[in-house]
Design an enzyme around this catalytic site. Structure first.
Site, PDB file in Angstrom:
ATOM      1  N   TYR A   1      -2.245  -8.088  16.372  1.00  0.00           N
ATOM      2  CA  TYR A   1      -2.114  -7.169  15.241  1.00  0.00           C
ATOM      3  C   TYR A   1      -3.181  -6.076  15.326  1.00  0.00           C
ATOM      4  O   TYR A   1      -2.885  -4.884  15.339  1.00  0.00           O
ATOM      5  CB  TYR A   1      -2.235  -7.951  13.917  1.00  0.00           C
ATOM      6  CG  TYR A   1      -2.456  -7.064  12.723  1.00  0.00           C
ATOM      7  CD1 TYR A   1      -1.487  -6.143  12.337  1.00  0.00           C
ATOM      8  CD2 TYR A   1      -3.658  -7.122  11.986  1.00  0.00           C
ATOM      9  CE1 TYR A   1      -1.691  -5.304  11.246  1.00  0.00           C
ATOM     10  CE2 TYR A   1      -3.862  -6.293  10.911  1.00  0.00           C
ATOM     11  CZ  TYR A   1      -2.880  -5.383  10.546  1.00  0.00           C
ATOM     12  OH  TYR A   1      -3.097  -4.547   9.481  1.00  0.00           O
TER      13      TYR A   1
ATOM     14  N   THR B   1      -6.692  -0.456  10.333  1.00  0.00           N
ATOM     15  CA  THR B   1      -7.219  -1.694   9.749  1.00  0.00           C
ATOM     16  C   THR B   1      -8.600  -2.056  10.295  1.00  0.00           C
ATOM     17  O   THR B   1      -8.925  -1.730  11.449  1.00  0.00           O
ATOM     18  CB  THR B   1      -6.254  -2.860  10.057  1.00  0.00           C
ATOM     19  OG1 THR B   1      -6.887  -4.097   9.713  1.00  0.00           O
ATOM     20  CG2 THR B   1      -5.893  -2.940  11.526  1.00  0.00           C
TER      21      THR B   1
ATOM     22  N   ALA C   1       4.819  -1.279   9.375  1.00  0.00           N
ATOM     23  CA  ALA C   1       4.190  -2.071  10.436  1.00  0.00           C
ATOM     24  C   ALA C   1       4.340  -3.548  10.127  1.00  0.00           C
ATOM     25  O   ALA C   1       4.589  -3.937   8.987  1.00  0.00           O
ATOM     26  CB  ALA C   1       2.699  -1.740  10.535  1.00  0.00           C
TER      27      ALA C   1
ATOM     28  N   VAL D   1       0.835  -1.212   0.000  1.00  0.00           N
ATOM     29  CA  VAL D   1       0.000   0.000   0.000  1.00  0.00           C
ATOM     30  C   VAL D   1       0.868   1.260   0.000  1.00  0.00           C
ATOM     31  O   VAL D   1       0.610   2.213  -0.739  1.00  0.00           O
ATOM     32  CB  VAL D   1      -0.970   0.000   1.198  1.00  0.00           C
ATOM     33  CG1 VAL D   1      -1.795   1.281   1.207  1.00  0.00           C
ATOM     34  CG2 VAL D   1      -1.893  -1.211   1.144  1.00  0.00           C
TER      35      VAL D   1
ATOM     36  N   THR E   1       9.745  -6.383   5.234  1.00  0.00           N
ATOM     37  CA  THR E   1       8.757  -7.044   4.367  1.00  0.00           C
ATOM     38  C   THR E   1       8.634  -6.320   3.023  1.00  0.00           C
ATOM     39  O   THR E   1       8.084  -6.883   2.075  1.00  0.00           O
ATOM     40  CB  THR E   1       7.356  -7.100   5.030  1.00  0.00           C
ATOM     41  OG1 THR E   1       7.015  -5.786   5.487  1.00  0.00           O
ATOM     42  CG2 THR E   1       7.344  -8.050   6.206  1.00  0.00           C
TER      43      THR E   1
ATOM     44  N   ARG F   1     -10.503 -21.363   9.013  1.00  0.00           N
ATOM     45  CA  ARG F   1      -9.262 -20.807   9.552  1.00  0.00           C
ATOM     46  C   ARG F   1      -9.618 -20.090  10.850  1.00  0.00           C
ATOM     47  O   ARG F   1     -10.601 -19.345  10.887  1.00  0.00           O
ATOM     48  CB  ARG F   1      -8.704 -19.820   8.513  1.00  0.00           C
ATOM     49  CG  ARG F   1      -7.315 -19.323   8.790  1.00  0.00           C
ATOM     50  CD  ARG F   1      -6.775 -18.507   7.627  1.00  0.00           C
ATOM     51  NE  ARG F   1      -7.446 -17.208   7.490  1.00  0.00           N
ATOM     52  CZ  ARG F   1      -7.091 -16.273   6.599  1.00  0.00           C
ATOM     53  NH1 ARG F   1      -6.107 -16.499   5.755  1.00  0.00           N
ATOM     54  NH2 ARG F   1      -7.734 -15.134   6.536  1.00  0.00           N
TER      55      ARG F   1
ATOM     56  N   HIS G   1      -3.251 -14.104   1.726  1.00  0.00           N
ATOM     57  CA  HIS G   1      -4.486 -13.487   1.253  1.00  0.00           C
ATOM     58  C   HIS G   1      -5.126 -14.255   0.096  1.00  0.00           C
ATOM     59  O   HIS G   1      -4.438 -14.904  -0.693  1.00  0.00           O
ATOM     60  CB  HIS G   1      -4.224 -12.036   0.855  1.00  0.00           C
ATOM     61  CG  HIS G   1      -3.899 -11.177   2.038  1.00  0.00           C
ATOM     62  ND1 HIS G   1      -2.774 -10.414   2.123  1.00  0.00           N
ATOM     63  CD2 HIS G   1      -4.552 -11.005   3.209  1.00  0.00           C
ATOM     64  CE1 HIS G   1      -2.741  -9.792   3.293  1.00  0.00           C
ATOM     65  NE2 HIS G   1      -3.811 -10.135   3.974  1.00  0.00           N
TER      66      HIS G   1
ATOM     67  N   PHE H   1     -10.431  -2.271   4.807  1.00  0.00           N
ATOM     68  CA  PHE H   1     -11.012  -3.607   4.771  1.00  0.00           C
ATOM     69  C   PHE H   1     -10.095  -4.456   3.869  1.00  0.00           C
ATOM     70  O   PHE H   1      -8.887  -4.399   4.044  1.00  0.00           O
ATOM     71  CB  PHE H   1     -12.508  -3.521   4.432  1.00  0.00           C
ATOM     72  CG  PHE H   1     -13.287  -3.094   5.675  1.00  0.00           C
ATOM     73  CD1 PHE H   1     -13.059  -1.858   6.271  1.00  0.00           C
ATOM     74  CD2 PHE H   1     -14.156  -3.949   6.304  1.00  0.00           C
ATOM     75  CE1 PHE H   1     -13.684  -1.483   7.465  1.00  0.00           C
ATOM     76  CE2 PHE H   1     -14.800  -3.594   7.497  1.00  0.00           C
ATOM     77  CZ  PHE H   1     -14.558  -2.359   8.072  1.00  0.00           C
ATOM     78  N   ASN H   2     -10.586  -5.233   2.903  1.00  0.00           N
ATOM     79  CA  ASN H   2      -9.669  -6.137   2.188  1.00  0.00           C
ATOM     80  C   ASN H   2      -9.088  -5.477   0.941  1.00  0.00           C
ATOM     81  O   ASN H   2      -9.780  -5.347  -0.069  1.00  0.00           O
ATOM     82  CB  ASN H   2     -10.403  -7.429   1.832  1.00  0.00           C
ATOM     83  CG  ASN H   2     -10.659  -8.267   3.069  1.00  0.00           C
ATOM     84  OD1 ASN H   2     -11.339  -7.817   3.999  1.00  0.00           O
ATOM     85  ND2 ASN H   2     -10.099  -9.445   3.125  1.00  0.00           N
TER      86      ASN H   2
HETATM   87  N1  UDP Z   1      -9.102 -17.599   2.306  1.00  0.00           N
HETATM   88  C1  UDP Z   1      -9.221 -18.862   1.766  1.00  0.00           C
HETATM   89  N2  UDP Z   1      -8.128 -19.466   1.225  1.00  0.00           N
HETATM   90  C2  UDP Z   1      -6.902 -18.863   1.171  1.00  0.00           C
HETATM   91  C3  UDP Z   1      -6.789 -17.548   1.709  1.00  0.00           C
HETATM   92  C4  UDP Z   1      -7.907 -16.945   2.274  1.00  0.00           C
HETATM   93  O1  UDP Z   1     -10.304 -19.459   1.807  1.00  0.00           O
HETATM   94  O2  UDP Z   1      -5.935 -19.457   0.664  1.00  0.00           O
HETATM   95  C5  UDP Z   1     -10.278 -16.944   2.889  1.00  0.00           C
HETATM   96  C6  UDP Z   1     -10.133 -16.542   4.352  1.00  0.00           C
HETATM   97  O3  UDP Z   1     -10.414 -17.631   5.200  1.00  0.00           O
HETATM   98  C7  UDP Z   1     -11.160 -15.411   4.451  1.00  0.00           C
HETATM   99  C8  UDP Z   1     -11.092 -14.750   3.067  1.00  0.00           C
HETATM  100  O4  UDP Z   1     -10.487 -15.720   2.206  1.00  0.00           O
HETATM  101  O5  UDP Z   1     -12.452 -15.957   4.627  1.00  0.00           O
HETATM  102  C9  UDP Z   1     -10.245 -13.496   3.040  1.00  0.00           C
HETATM  103  O6  UDP Z   1      -8.998 -13.801   3.642  1.00  0.00           O
HETATM  104  P1  UDP Z   1      -7.735 -12.877   3.495  1.00  0.00           P
HETATM  105  O7  UDP Z   1      -6.590 -13.548   4.213  1.00  0.00           O
HETATM  106  O8  UDP Z   1      -7.515 -12.536   2.049  1.00  0.00           O
HETATM  107  O9  UDP Z   1      -8.120 -11.517   4.224  1.00  0.00           O
HETATM  108  P2  UDP Z   1      -8.668 -11.239   5.726  1.00  0.00           P
HETATM  109  O10 UDP Z   1     -10.148 -11.032   5.583  1.00  0.00           O
HETATM  110  O11 UDP Z   1      -8.303 -12.399   6.582  1.00  0.00           O
HETATM  111  O12 UDP Z   1      -7.964  -9.988   6.098  1.00  0.00           O
END
Ligand code: UDP
Length: 333
Positions: free
Chosen positions: A138, A114, A72, A12, A35, A291, A189, A166-167
Site C-alpha cells: 500500500y 499517506t 485507491a 476523505v 469501497t 499487530r 482503525h 497521518f491518522n
Molecule cells: N489499534 C488497536 N486496536 C484496534 C485498532 C487499532 O489497538 O482495534 C491500534 C493500532 O495497533 C495502532 C493504532 O491503534 O497502534 C492506530 O491504528 P489505526 O489502524 O487506526 O491506524 P494506522 O496508524 O495503522 O494507520
C-alpha cells in the site's frame, strides 16, 4: 472551477467534495463504489459511477479544470495479501488517469498520499525530506504515485501536490445536516472500532450481537510512555481544508509534497480515555498481542505546509471523537 474528485464517495473524498461545493466550485465525483457509498456523495455534486481506468477520460473530456485524486485501495493488511491488486489500482489506475489528463489538457492534480510511505521512521516528527521506506505494498504503491507525479511535473509541466496524511479521524456535517464519516469494511482503525464498542456498551442490541464488545489494544510493550503506540490524529475537516489550499497552490512544472498532521501524538490508551470521556461510557478494553507492521510512534511535522500555505490543524482529538460519535449515533438512529 469545475473539479473532478475521484473516490468522492469515500471518507476523505466526500468531505473534500463537500468543502469544494461550499466554496462555490462545481464538482464531478467519479467512484466505482468498490469501497465508497453512493449516499456519501454530497448533494450538489454530479455523480458518475465508474473507474478511473475506464471512465476518467470521458469525464475529463467534458471540461474539467483540475483533479483531486482519492480513488485507491487503502488497507495495509490487504495490500500485503494482494500486492498485485494494489499496484494495479493505485499505480496503474493513476497512470491511466494521468495519461487521460495529458490527452485532455487537464494540468493540475492534488493527490491523496499517506504517511505509510515513510514506513518505520528514523525520527519523529517526520519531515517530507526524511527517507521514504514503505513497509507495505500500500505505502509502496502510493510512494510510486508520488514519484510518478514528480516525473510528470518535470517532463510534462503537470502541476501536482501530494498530501501525506497521518491518522485521519472525525466526521464532517455537510449541507443538509448529513454526516460524512468513516464506513470501512472491515473496519481496522482505532477510533471507529472504539466507538463501535461504545455503541454496543450503550445497549444497542444489533451492535452487541455483532460481537464487537471489547477493544483489543494491540501491544502495550512499545517504547512509549504508557507502552501503547502513539499516532498523530488529524480531523477530516482540517485535512479537507488543506486540499483546497493545495489546489490554489498548484503550479505548472512543480510537484510539491506536504505532510498533514497535528504535530502531537496520542497513545492508544489516551485515545481510549478521550473516547470514554466523550461518550460517557465505560468502554471495555484489554491488551492483545502487537499487530504486525505497527511502528511505535508516528508523528508528522506539518511545518512545511504551514510555512508555504498557512495551513495548520485547528481541531483537537476531543472534537474528532465527538464528531465521529455524533455520526455513529446518527447512523444508529
Ligand atoms: N489499534 C488497536 N486496536 C484496534 C485498532 C487499532 O489497538 O482495534 C491500534 C493500532 O495497533 C495502532 C493504532 O491503534 O497502534 C492506530 O491504528 P489505526 O489502524 O487506526 O491506524 P494506522 O496508524 O495503522 O494507520
Amino acid at each position: 472551477m469545475r473539479l473532478l474528485v475521484t473516490g468522492g464517495a469515500g471518507y476523505v473524498g466526500s468531505v473534500v467534495a463537500a468543502q469544494l461545493l461550499e466554496a462555490g466550485h462545481e464538482v464531478v465525483v467519479l467512484d466505482d463504489e468498490s469501497t465508497g457509498h453512493a449516499d456519501g456523495v454530497p448533494a450538489g455534486a454530479d455523480y458518475v459511477r465508474g473507474t478511473i481506468r475506464d471512465d476518467a477520460a470521458n469525464v475529463l473530456a467534458e471540461g474539467i479544470d483540475a483533479v483531486l485524486h482519492f480513488a485507491a485501495k487503502s488497507l495495509v493488511g490487504e495490500s500485503v495479501a494482494k500486492p498485485g491488486l494494489y499496484w494495479s489500482h493505485n499505480l496503474g489506475g493513476t497512470l491511466a488517469l494521468l495519461e487521460a489528463m495529458r490527452r485532455t489538457g487537464v494540468g493540475s492534480i492534488v493527490f491523496s498520499s499517506t504517511a505509510a510511505v515513510y514506513g518505520e521512521p528514523e525520527r519523529v516528527p517526520v519531515e517530507e525530506t526524511d527517507p521514504a521506506r514503505p513497509t507495505s505494498p500500500y505505502g509502496a504503491s502510493k510512494l510510486a504515485v508520488d514519484e510518478t507525479l514528480h516525473e510528470y511535473a518535470n517532463l510534462n509541466g503537470l502541476a501536482a501536490v501530494s498530501l501525506r496524511y497521518f491518522n485521519v479521524a472525525g466526521a464532517y456535517r455537510s449541507a443538509g445536516d448529513r454526516w460524512l464519516s468513516e464506513r470501512h469494511s472491515p473496519e481496522t482503525h482505532l477510533i471507529p472500532n472504539v466507538l463501535a464498542i461504545a455503541l454496543a456498551a450503550s445497549g444497542d442490541p444489533a451492535v452487541a450481537a455483532s460481537g464487537k464488545t471489547e477493544l483489543k489494544i494491540f501491544g502495550d510493550d512499545y517504547p512509549t510512555p504508557d507502552g501503547t503506540c502513539v499516532r498523530d490524529y488529524i480531523h477530516v475537516a482540517d485535512l479537507a481544508r488543506a486540499h483546497l489550499l493545495a489546489l490554489g497552490a498548484c503550479t505548472p512544472g512543480e510537484h510539491r509534497v506536504y505532510n498533514l498532521g497535528n504535530g502531537t501524538g496520542f497513545s492508544n490508551r489516551e485515545v481510549l480515555t478521550v473516547c470514554r470521556e466523550v461518550t460517557g461510557l465505560d468502554i471495555p478494553a484489554r491488551t492483545a498481542p502487537r499487530r504486525d507492521g505497527d511502528p511505535a510512534v508516528l508523528v508528522a511535522s506539518s511545518a512545511h505546509i504551514h510555512q508555504d500555505l498557512g495551513w495548520k490543524a485547528e481541531l483537537d482529538l476531543r472534537s474528532m471523537v465527538a464528531d465521529a460519535w455524533s455520526a455513529v449515533c446518527a447512523a444508529a438512529g
